[in-house]
Design a protein around this motif. Structure first.
Motif, PDB file in Angstrom:
ATOM      1  N   TRP A  22     -25.558 -67.906 -32.193  1.00 54.21           N
ATOM      2  CA  TRP A  22     -24.664 -67.249 -31.235  1.00 54.21           C
ATOM      3  C   TRP A  22     -23.204 -67.614 -31.459  1.00 54.21           C
ATOM      4  O   TRP A  22     -22.315 -66.848 -31.103  1.00 54.21           O
ATOM      5  N   THR A  23     -22.933 -68.740 -32.106  1.00 49.96           N
ATOM      6  CA  THR A  23     -21.550 -69.056 -32.469  1.00 49.96           C
ATOM      7  C   THR A  23     -21.069 -68.033 -33.501  1.00 49.96           C
ATOM      8  O   THR A  23     -19.946 -67.537 -33.422  1.00 49.96           O
ATOM      9  N   LEU A  26     -20.769 -64.555 -31.543  1.00 48.84           N
ATOM     10  CA  LEU A  26     -19.705 -64.507 -30.544  1.00 48.84           C
ATOM     11  C   LEU A  26     -18.368 -65.007 -31.083  1.00 48.84           C
ATOM     12  O   LEU A  26     -17.335 -64.809 -30.451  1.00 48.84           O
ATOM     13  N   ASN A  28     -17.409 -67.962 -31.084  1.00 45.97           N
ATOM     14  CA  ASN A  28     -16.887 -68.912 -30.111  1.00 45.97           C
ATOM     15  C   ASN A  28     -18.005 -69.902 -29.769  1.00 45.97           C
ATOM     16  O   ASN A  28     -18.982 -69.544 -29.122  1.00 45.97           O
ATOM     17  N   GLN A  30     -18.046 -72.506 -27.726  1.00 46.91           N
ATOM     18  CA  GLN A  30     -18.198 -72.806 -26.300  1.00 46.91           C
ATOM     19  C   GLN A  30     -19.031 -71.730 -25.606  1.00 46.91           C
ATOM     20  O   GLN A  30     -19.925 -72.038 -24.817  1.00 46.91           O
ATOM     21  N   GLN A  31     -18.754 -70.474 -25.911  1.00 48.84           N
ATOM     22  CA  GLN A  31     -19.545 -69.388 -25.316  1.00 48.84           C
ATOM     23  C   GLN A  31     -20.996 -69.466 -25.782  1.00 48.84           C
ATOM     24  O   GLN A  31     -21.915 -69.210 -25.007  1.00 48.84           O
ATOM     25  N   ASP A  34     -22.679 -72.168 -23.845  1.00 45.29           N
ATOM     26  CA  ASP A  34     -22.946 -71.695 -22.478  1.00 45.29           C
ATOM     27  C   ASP A  34     -24.163 -70.768 -22.467  1.00 45.29           C
ATOM     28  O   ASP A  34     -25.010 -70.860 -21.570  1.00 45.29           O
ATOM     29  N   LEU A  35     -24.231 -69.888 -23.454  1.00 49.38           N
ATOM     30  CA  LEU A  35     -25.362 -68.972 -23.542  1.00 49.38           C
ATOM     31  C   LEU A  35     -26.663 -69.745 -23.780  1.00 49.38           C
ATOM     32  O   LEU A  35     -27.688 -69.453 -23.156  1.00 49.38           O
ATOM     33  N   ALA A  66     -27.130 -62.268 -22.996  1.00 52.80           N
ATOM     34  CA  ALA A  66     -25.845 -61.801 -23.531  1.00 52.80           C
ATOM     35  C   ALA A  66     -25.604 -60.343 -23.167  1.00 52.80           C
ATOM     36  O   ALA A  66     -24.503 -59.965 -22.746  1.00 52.80           O
ATOM     37  N   GLY A  69     -24.857 -60.102 -19.468  1.00 53.14           N
ATOM     38  CA  GLY A  69     -23.497 -60.575 -19.215  1.00 53.14           C
ATOM     39  C   GLY A  69     -22.462 -59.545 -19.613  1.00 53.14           C
ATOM     40  O   GLY A  69     -21.476 -59.336 -18.904  1.00 53.14           O
ATOM     41  N   TYR A  70     -22.697 -58.904 -20.720  1.00 56.58           N
ATOM     42  CA  TYR A  70     -21.756 -57.875 -21.163  1.00 56.58           C
ATOM     43  C   TYR A  70     -21.727 -56.725 -20.164  1.00 56.58           C
ATOM     44  O   TYR A  70     -20.667 -56.200 -19.839  1.00 56.58           O
ATOM     45  N   GLU A  73     -19.761 -57.726 -17.130  1.00 53.59           N
ATOM     46  CA  GLU A  73     -18.347 -58.013 -17.407  1.00 53.59           C
ATOM     47  C   GLU A  73     -17.481 -56.778 -17.154  1.00 53.59           C
ATOM     48  O   GLU A  73     -17.891 -55.664 -17.414  1.00 53.59           O
TER      49      GLU A  73
END
Length: 166
Positions: A22-23, A26, A28, A30-31, A34-35, A66, A69-70, A73
């Motif tokens: 997922w890094t 995404l 990112n 940190q995201q 979190d996921l 994910a 969440g999208y 958002e």
């Protein structure tokens, strides 16, 4: 100090792989962390005793979270933030900033004019980074149909945004 967590059907041995996957998607860490956290919370809260393939279950759960969440958002806010970040970092020119905001608004409006499957294919491929084969499987369609949806979406966006080019 990290608390010791019970080993539950081999789920925790896949944590680093999940974060790494997922890094990359995404862009990112940190995201992605979190996921992964949300994924493990969901798994621990569920009845995971019957899960035969913990790795696959984790990745599918993360993907579902994910996507959820999208959907929740505020897409417009996300596009504006990206436009702001890009325009501030690239030029600092207020006119360029306003053009970026207008472009984000135009893209959002153009996408809402399309059928749901066109929007799904575009978001899943361009934003989530899924392959056409993964999208085809998700929608129960052929890869050829997924490609046609993407072509239709890109043509529609090009037609709608053509007037914005100066």
């Amino acid at each position: 100090m990290t608390p010791k967590l019970p080993r539950r059907h081999g789920f925790f041995e896949h944590y680093e792989e999940l974060v790494g996957t997922w890094t990359r998607r995404l862009r990112n860490r940190q995201q992605a962390e979190d996921l992964a956290h949300d994924t493990f919370v969901r798994v621990l809260e569920s009845d995971s005793a019957a899960i035969e393939q913990p790795r696959a279950y984790l990745h599918q759960t993360a993907r579902n979270i994910a996507v959820d969440g999208y959907r929740r958002e505020d897409r417009r806010g996300a596009m504006e933030s990206e436009a702001i970040d890009h325009s501030v970092s690239s030029s600092g020119d207020p006119e360029h900033f306003m053009q970026a905001i207008q472009l984000a608004d135009s893209i959002e409006r153009a996408l809402t004019e399309l059928p749901v499957n066109c929007r799904k294919v575009f978001v899943w491929q361009k934003i989530e980074g899924l392959t056409q084969a993964e999208i085809a499987e998700r929608l129960g369609l052929s890869k050829n149909m997924v490609e046609k949806y993407m072509i239709r979406t890109l043509r529609h966006l090009r037609d709608r945004l053509d007037g914005l080019q100066s």
